[in-house]
Design an enzyme around this catalytic site. Structure first.
Site, short mmCIF file in Angstrom:
data_model
loop_
_atom_site.label_atom_id
_atom_site.label_comp_id
_atom_site.label_asym_id
_atom_site.label_seq_id
_atom_site.Cartn_x
_atom_site.Cartn_y
_atom_site.Cartn_z
N GLY A 1 -0.94 -16.60 -13.29
CA GLY A 1 -1.05 -16.40 -11.37
C GLY A 1 0.61 -17.05 -10.68
O GLY A 1 1.43 -16.31 -9.40
N LYS A 2 1.21 -18.28 -11.24
CA LYS A 2 2.66 -18.39 -11.08
C LYS A 2 3.16 -17.26 -11.25
O LYS A 2 4.42 -17.22 -10.36
CB LYS A 2 2.50 -19.47 -11.72
CG LYS A 2 3.86 -20.09 -11.16
CD LYS A 2 3.97 -21.57 -12.40
CE LYS A 2 2.52 -22.89 -11.64
NZ LYS A 2 3.29 -24.61 -12.12
N GLU B 1 5.58 -30.97 -22.94
CA GLU B 1 4.72 -31.95 -22.88
C GLU B 1 6.25 -32.51 -21.12
O GLU B 1 7.44 -32.71 -21.51
CB GLU B 1 5.43 -33.35 -23.49
CG GLU B 1 4.40 -34.09 -22.83
CD GLU B 1 3.18 -34.14 -23.28
OE1 GLU B 1 2.43 -34.41 -22.14
OE2 GLU B 1 2.87 -33.65 -23.99
N ASP C 1 8.02 -26.34 -10.92
CA ASP C 1 6.72 -27.67 -10.85
C ASP C 1 6.30 -28.09 -9.94
O ASP C 1 7.29 -27.73 -8.52
CB ASP C 1 7.91 -28.86 -11.77
CG ASP C 1 6.34 -29.39 -12.04
OD1 ASP C 1 5.46 -29.20 -12.77
OD2 ASP C 1 6.79 -30.93 -11.38
N SER C 2 5.38 -27.51 -9.55
CA SER C 2 4.83 -27.43 -7.86
C SER C 2 3.40 -28.03 -8.43
O SER C 2 2.46 -28.80 -9.07
CB SER C 2 4.81 -26.44 -7.90
OG SER C 2 3.53 -25.79 -8.83
N TYR D 1 -4.93 -25.59 -6.38
CA TYR D 1 -5.82 -25.62 -4.99
C TYR D 1 -5.36 -25.02 -4.05
O TYR D 1 -5.75 -25.48 -3.11
CB TYR D 1 -4.76 -26.92 -4.59
CG TYR D 1 -5.06 -28.37 -5.89
CD1 TYR D 1 -6.06 -29.09 -5.88
CD2 TYR D 1 -4.12 -28.52 -7.16
CE1 TYR D 1 -6.12 -30.14 -7.07
CE2 TYR D 1 -4.42 -29.23 -8.01
CZ TYR D 1 -5.17 -30.16 -8.51
OH TYR D 1 -5.12 -30.97 -8.43
N ARG E 1 6.87 -22.66 -2.75
CA ARG E 1 7.49 -21.30 -3.70
C ARG E 1 8.15 -20.63 -2.76
O ARG E 1 9.36 -20.22 -3.14
CB ARG E 1 6.20 -20.88 -5.09
CG ARG E 1 6.92 -20.20 -6.08
CD ARG E 1 5.55 -19.87 -6.53
NE ARG E 1 5.36 -21.25 -7.17
CZ ARG E 1 3.79 -21.00 -7.52
NH1 ARG E 1 3.05 -21.06 -6.26
NH2 ARG E 1 3.75 -21.98 -7.77
#
Length: 204
Positions: free
Chosen positions: A22-23, A50, A79-80, A165, A192
């Site tokens: 999706g991203k 990691e 990174d969200s 979310y 984004r």
């Protein structure tokens, strides 16, 4: 945010350091018009590092650096996460981890909702999404940008669009959740998109 002179991102292949389809789709839609040809880290078989950073930018930089090092191409990492005011900013950088090993965001949304219910019926449901974008080049140069969008959490979640979310989050000034919005409408106002506006101004 780097204060050195920005380096322009040339047209051509760019690794999107994400295994989240999706991203990758969203990033490709935002970058396509610039002549950038995004290829996902998953497609190239690159590992997921990691995420040991203590901020969105630290985690984005860590992912971008690894992908640039391993691929020899410029790499973009994102990174969200969702930050809930009443939970002291949680889940924040741990947003994906709240979904567990199965990446079950239905479970993650329920968990956030239950935490808010425990705090009492009058608990504010204000929240914001943050997105950090980092572009790393194989020679170690890196630039980072951060965007955000504010809104409220709804229960039950609504809508089938988006990912993560999104069905849980209704941006301020809108009647629909990110999960209900047409993807183009979401791209126009999302965290984004906000970070991309900053990235494009500097790098494209």
């Amino acid at each position: 945010m780097n204060h050195q002179t920005s380096r322009k991102l040339a047209a051509g292949r760019l690794v999107v350091a994400s295994h989240n389809a999706g991203k990758v789709r969203e990033i490709a839609a935002l970058l396509g018009p610039a002549g950038i040809d995004p290829v996902s880290a998953g497609t190239l078989g690159l590992p997921e590092p990691e995420e040991t950073g203590t901020s969105f930018i630290a985690n984005a930089e860590l992912k971008a650096r690894l992908a640039a090092d391993l691929s020899g191409l410029p790499a973009l990492a994102d990174d969200s996460g969702l930050c809930v005011d009443a939970l002291g900013g949680d889940p924040g950088i741990f947003s994906a981890r709240w979904a567990g090993a199965e990446k079950d965001f239905g479970y993650a949304m329920r968990l956030v909702h239950e935490h808010l219910v425990e705090l009492g019926p009058d608990t504010p449901r204000d929240a914001h999404f943050v997105c950090a974008l980092s572009v790393a080049w194989p020679d170690g140069h890196i630039e980072s940008f951060e965007g955000r969008v504010d809104g409220v959490l709804v229960w039950p979640p609504r809508g089938e669009h988006g990912f993560g979310y999104d069905p849980f989050f209704q941006p301020n000034g809108h009647a629909e959740t990110f999960g209900e919005m047409d993807p183009d409408a979401k791209h126009a106002i999302s965290h984004r998109a906000d970070a991309f506006v900053r990235l494009k101004a500097a790098l494209l």
